[in-house]
Scaffold this motif. Structure first.
Motif, PDB file in Angstrom:
ATOM      1  N   ALA A 167      80.423 -10.085  20.318  1.00  0.00           N
ATOM      2  CA  ALA A 167      79.060 -10.392  19.918  1.00  0.00           C
ATOM      3  C   ALA A 167      78.427  -9.185  19.278  1.00  0.00           C
ATOM      4  CB  ALA A 167      78.246 -10.846  21.138  1.00  0.00           C
ATOM      5  N   TYR A 216      70.591 -11.082  24.006  1.00  0.00           N
ATOM      6  CA  TYR A 216      71.748 -11.047  23.114  1.00  0.00           C
ATOM      7  C   TYR A 216      72.000  -9.600  22.693  1.00  0.00           C
ATOM      8  CZ  TYR A 216      74.728 -12.450  19.158  1.00  0.00           C
ATOM      9  OH  TYR A 216      75.771 -12.618  18.278  1.00  0.00           O
ATOM     10  N   ASN A 217      73.268  -9.258  22.490  1.00  0.00           N
ATOM     11  CA  ASN A 217      73.636  -7.856  22.209  1.00  0.00           C
ATOM     12  C   ASN A 217      73.114  -6.928  23.304  1.00  0.00           C
ATOM     13  OD1 ASN A 217      75.015  -8.473  19.867  1.00  0.00           O
ATOM     14  ND2 ASN A 217      73.236  -8.178  18.552  1.00  0.00           N
ATOM     15  N   TYR A 277      76.688 -15.313  16.588  1.00  0.00           N
ATOM     16  CA  TYR A 277      77.960 -15.027  17.244  1.00  0.00           C
ATOM     17  C   TYR A 277      79.099 -15.856  16.647  1.00  0.00           C
ATOM     18  CZ  TYR A 277      81.558 -14.769  20.831  1.00  0.00           C
ATOM     19  OH  TYR A 277      82.758 -14.590  21.476  1.00  0.00           O
ATOM     20  N   THR A 278      78.887 -17.157  16.530  1.00  0.00           N
ATOM     21  CA  THR A 278      79.976 -18.029  16.078  1.00  0.00           C
ATOM     22  C   THR A 278      80.284 -17.861  14.600  1.00  0.00           C
ATOM     23  OG1 THR A 278      78.346 -19.825  15.937  1.00  0.00           O
ATOM     24  CG2 THR A 278      79.720 -19.748  17.897  1.00  0.00           C
ATOM     25  N   SER A 298      82.842 -18.563  25.851  1.00  0.00           N
ATOM     26  CA  SER A 298      81.886 -17.639  25.244  1.00  0.00           C
ATOM     27  C   SER A 298      80.471 -18.199  25.257  1.00  0.00           C
ATOM     28  CB  SER A 298      82.300 -17.321  23.805  1.00  0.00           C
ATOM     29  OG  SER A 298      83.544 -16.674  23.756  1.00  0.00           O
ATOM     30  N   LEU A 325      77.572 -16.344  27.442  1.00  0.00           N
ATOM     31  CA  LEU A 325      76.440 -15.740  26.738  1.00  0.00           C
ATOM     32  C   LEU A 325      75.118 -16.459  27.006  1.00  0.00           C
ATOM     33  CD1 LEU A 325      78.158 -14.942  23.321  1.00  0.00           C
ATOM     34  CD2 LEU A 325      77.464 -13.309  25.072  1.00  0.00           C
TER      35      LEU A 325
END
Length: 208
Positions: free
Chosen positions: A14, A105-106, A120-121, A170, A174
């Motif tokens: 990510a 996120y991150n 991400y994807t 994932s 996440l």
């Protein structure tokens, strides 16, 4: 600690033909639920092209059909649990999108769940993948029907070790997807319960 180490690989990611005449003899990875090894996925790789593999399994868990094709164009990210791959609508099996509107996120940033999933994807599917494998128990879908599947992506090469990215795992880890439940409350993905618990303990959801 082993589960934590496995899931931190997700955080690292990510942060950052029609193929004919080929006999695929490797049976070790042929399982409707198990994550395939990078070696299993690499048998489908083609030089200079991205491959999309769809495996269909019967009710006994045996491989019933497999298609392998060169993937033209981009994978469309239709949401945290929906993809369009080679014109096929895929829904990550047993999962529901966005248990919270915002996520961490991150590691430190607050993002909307949908945008974090797309970021991400997109990196995994459209910039890093060489092979995409989706496994389904749906043997004969109707035209235009969405296929419930588990999807796995081969990344690596050019000096980087090959790895399998488990898309289902994932998204749950996440905090971008949650495990669905049956009407009587049973888990639709008991194999991902540990990832969901770890995600919650690390505070990835409810970033507000």
């Amino acid at each position: 600690m082993a589960a934590m180490h496995k899931q931190l690989k997700v955080l690292g990611l990510a942060g950052l033909l029609l193929i004919g005449g080929v006999s695929f003899a490797v049976a070790e990875g042929e399982n409707p639920y198990a994550e395939p090894s990078p070696e299993y996925l690499r048998q489908f790789a083609a030089q200079g092209a991205k491959a999309f593999v769809l495996e269909r399994y019967d009710a006994e868990g045996k491989l019933a059909a497999r298609s392998v094709e060169k993937l033209e164009g981009q994978v469309e990210i239709d949401g945290p649990v929906h993809r369009t791959i080679a014109g096929r609508k895929i829904a990550l099996r047993g999962l529901t999108a966005c248990p919270s509107e915002t996520v961490v996120y991150n590691r430190v940033q607050t993002w909307s769940c949908t945008e974090a999933a797309r970021d991400y994807t997109e990196a995994v599917y459209n910039r890093r993948a060489s092979v995409i494998l989706c496994k389904t128990l749906l043997l004969a879908p109707a035209d235009g029907q969405t296929t419930p599947a588990s999807c796995f992506v081969l990344v690596g090469g050019n000096g980087e070790p090959f790895k399998t990215v488990n898309d289902d795992d994932s998204m749950v880890f996440l905090g971008l997807a949650a495990i669905g439940r049956t009407l009587d409350g049973r888990s639709r993905r008991p194999d991902l319960e540990a990832s969901q618990s770890l995600s919650r303990s690390m505070g990835f959801q409810n970033a507000d």
